[in-house]
Design an enzyme around this catalytic site. Structure first.
Site, PDB file in Angstrom:
ATOM      1  N   LEU A   1       0.865  -1.176   0.000  1.00 30.21           N
ATOM      2  CA  LEU A   1       0.000   0.000   0.000  1.00 30.21           C
ATOM      3  C   LEU A   1       0.902   1.226   0.000  1.00 30.21           C
ATOM      4  CD1 LEU A   1      -2.668  -0.929   2.741  1.00 30.21           C
ATOM      5  CD2 LEU A   1      -2.942  -1.073   0.268  1.00 30.21           C
ATOM      6  N   ASP A   2       0.469   2.292  -0.651  1.00 29.51           N
ATOM      7  CA  ASP A   2       1.237   3.524  -0.629  1.00 29.51           C
ATOM      8  C   ASP A   2       1.371   4.045   0.796  1.00 29.51           C
ATOM      9  OD1 ASP A   2       1.370   3.449  -3.408  1.00 29.51           O
ATOM     10  OD2 ASP A   2      -0.461   4.642  -3.641  1.00 29.51           O
ATOM     11  N   LYS A   3       2.387   4.854   1.009  1.00 31.50           N
ATOM     12  CA  LYS A   3       2.674   5.399   2.339  1.00 31.50           C
ATOM     13  C   LYS A   3       1.447   6.037   2.978  1.00 31.50           C
ATOM     14  CE  LYS A   3       5.621   8.812   4.681  1.00 31.50           C
ATOM     15  NZ  LYS A   3       6.727   9.799   4.496  1.00 31.50           N
TER      16      LYS A   3
ATOM     17  N   THR B   1      -1.751   5.591   2.185  1.00 28.59           N
ATOM     18  CA  THR B   1      -2.959   4.763   2.146  1.00 28.59           C
ATOM     19  C   THR B   1      -3.033   3.893   3.398  1.00 28.59           C
ATOM     20  OG1 THR B   1      -2.929   4.710  -0.268  1.00 28.59           O
ATOM     21  CG2 THR B   1      -4.201   3.002   0.827  1.00 28.59           C
TER      22      THR B   1
ATOM     23  N   ARG C   1      -5.644   5.479  -7.799  1.00 28.32           N
ATOM     24  CA  ARG C   1      -5.371   6.915  -7.924  1.00 28.32           C
ATOM     25  C   ARG C   1      -5.271   7.339  -9.387  1.00 28.32           C
ATOM     26  NH1 ARG C   1      -0.148   7.501  -4.313  1.00 28.32           N
ATOM     27  NH2 ARG C   1      -0.429   9.726  -4.787  1.00 28.32           N
TER      28      ARG C   1
END
Length: 320
Positions: A138-140, A142, A237
């Site tokens: 997961l992105d930082k 998120t 996104r």
């Protein structure tokens, strides 16, 4: 750190006619076909004392020996006593609820304080699993659910399920603009041709499919749920920005902030001050690597997203 691997088997007659890499994937199910192929190419696999190519056929009855080392984590990765929100743990998997602001893997500028550092302290045996057992990310900014494999067999199973697109992954998000209905975005994603830190719709990229549906509409935003078939970097996104509904707070893909007509001052300030993409991985499901049973977990929206949704709802119901 590495783990010595020494295995020996006879190729069954029923696998005769297969490519070597395919036969070994059947013979050694604890390892992925990709990993076995690397060992074959490196000369770490012998068949009747000969070194073959992955595409060479077997006839059955050959003696296969694998003598290699499994490279696990980067030597620089270290354990750190960082608290984890563990939703579930058993002998095979760990399910983590990742907070906003936590990077998953150590990298440039993020050598400490990552999920990997925390996992190595919680379960030191993960040092012997590729990428410390993490099979997706997961992105930082998120939040939400991540699965971690605790054994090589579990790692191979979860990777295979991701590749087969059978893992359930549902996200909640707040999109900018009022959506009329749900739908599907089926557009390939690759690296941006100029800014290599960004992703973009690219016909030379990898297939990417996102299904989305509307949960609630507000004055100038929409609460949506997204279901992934694929797991490309920044997929939701990029796809939402592509259909002109980027995510609230997305500092990379949302563009300049635009004031919604009629929005109250307090709501405007809250929306403008939301400084991370409003994206939460709320549901995760797969076949358990050991039991084969369907398992799934859900986690509620984080407090910051709950707060902004309430403000948007109150603003939408306000009389102008």
């Amino acid at each position: 750190m590495s783990e010595k691997i020494q295995l020996q088997e006879i190729i069954p007659d029923e696998l005769g006619g297969m490519r070597l890499d395919q036969a070994l994937a059947k013979l050694f199910p604890d390892f992925s076909r990709g990993q076995l192929t690397k060992w074959i190419k490196a000369g770490d696999v012998t068949v009747d004392e000969a070194i073959l190519r992955p595409r060479d056929s077997v006839i059955g009855g050959e003696n296969v020996i694998i003598d290699t080392e499994l490279q696990s984590q980067d030597e620089s990765w270290s354990a750190e006593p960082i608290a984890l929100d563990i939703v579930h743990e058993d002998d095979d998997v760990i399910i983590i609820n990742k907070p906003a602001g936590m990077v998953v893997h150590p990298g440039a500028g993020n050598h400490q304080g990552t999920l990997v550092n925390a996992l190595l302290a919680h379960a030191p045996q993960l040092a012997n699993i590729p990428r410390a057992g993490i099979v997706h990310r997961l992105d930082k900014a998120t939040t939400g659910l991540l699965m971690v494999a605790k054994t090589l067999q579990a790692h191979n199973s979860l990777v295979s399920q991701l590749q087969a697109r059978t893992v359930q992954r549902e996200y909640q998000a707040i999109a900018i603009g009022v959506m009329t209905a749900g739908g599907t975005v089926d557009e390939p994603i690759g690296r941006h041709h100029i800014d290599r830190k960004r992703m973009a719709i690219s016909q030379t990229g990898k297939p990417a499919i996102t299904h989305y549906r509307v949960e609630q509409r507000f004055r100038a935003h929409t609460h949506i749920r997204c279901r992934l078939e694929t797991g490309r970097t920044h997929q939701i996104r990029v796809h939402m920005a592509h259909i002109r509904h980027p995510l609230l707070g997305d500092q990379v893909y949302a563009g300049r902030f635009k004031m919604a007509k009629g929005m109250s001052e307090s709501c405007r300030e809250a929306v403008q001050g939301f400084r991370r993409q409003a994206l939460h991985a709320g549901l995760l499901g797969f076949k358990h690597p050991a039991s084969g049973e369907d398992v799934s977990w859900q986690t509620p929206l984080p407090e910051d997203m709950q707060t902004i949704l309430k403000l948007l709802a109150d603003d939408a119901n306000r009389e102008d």
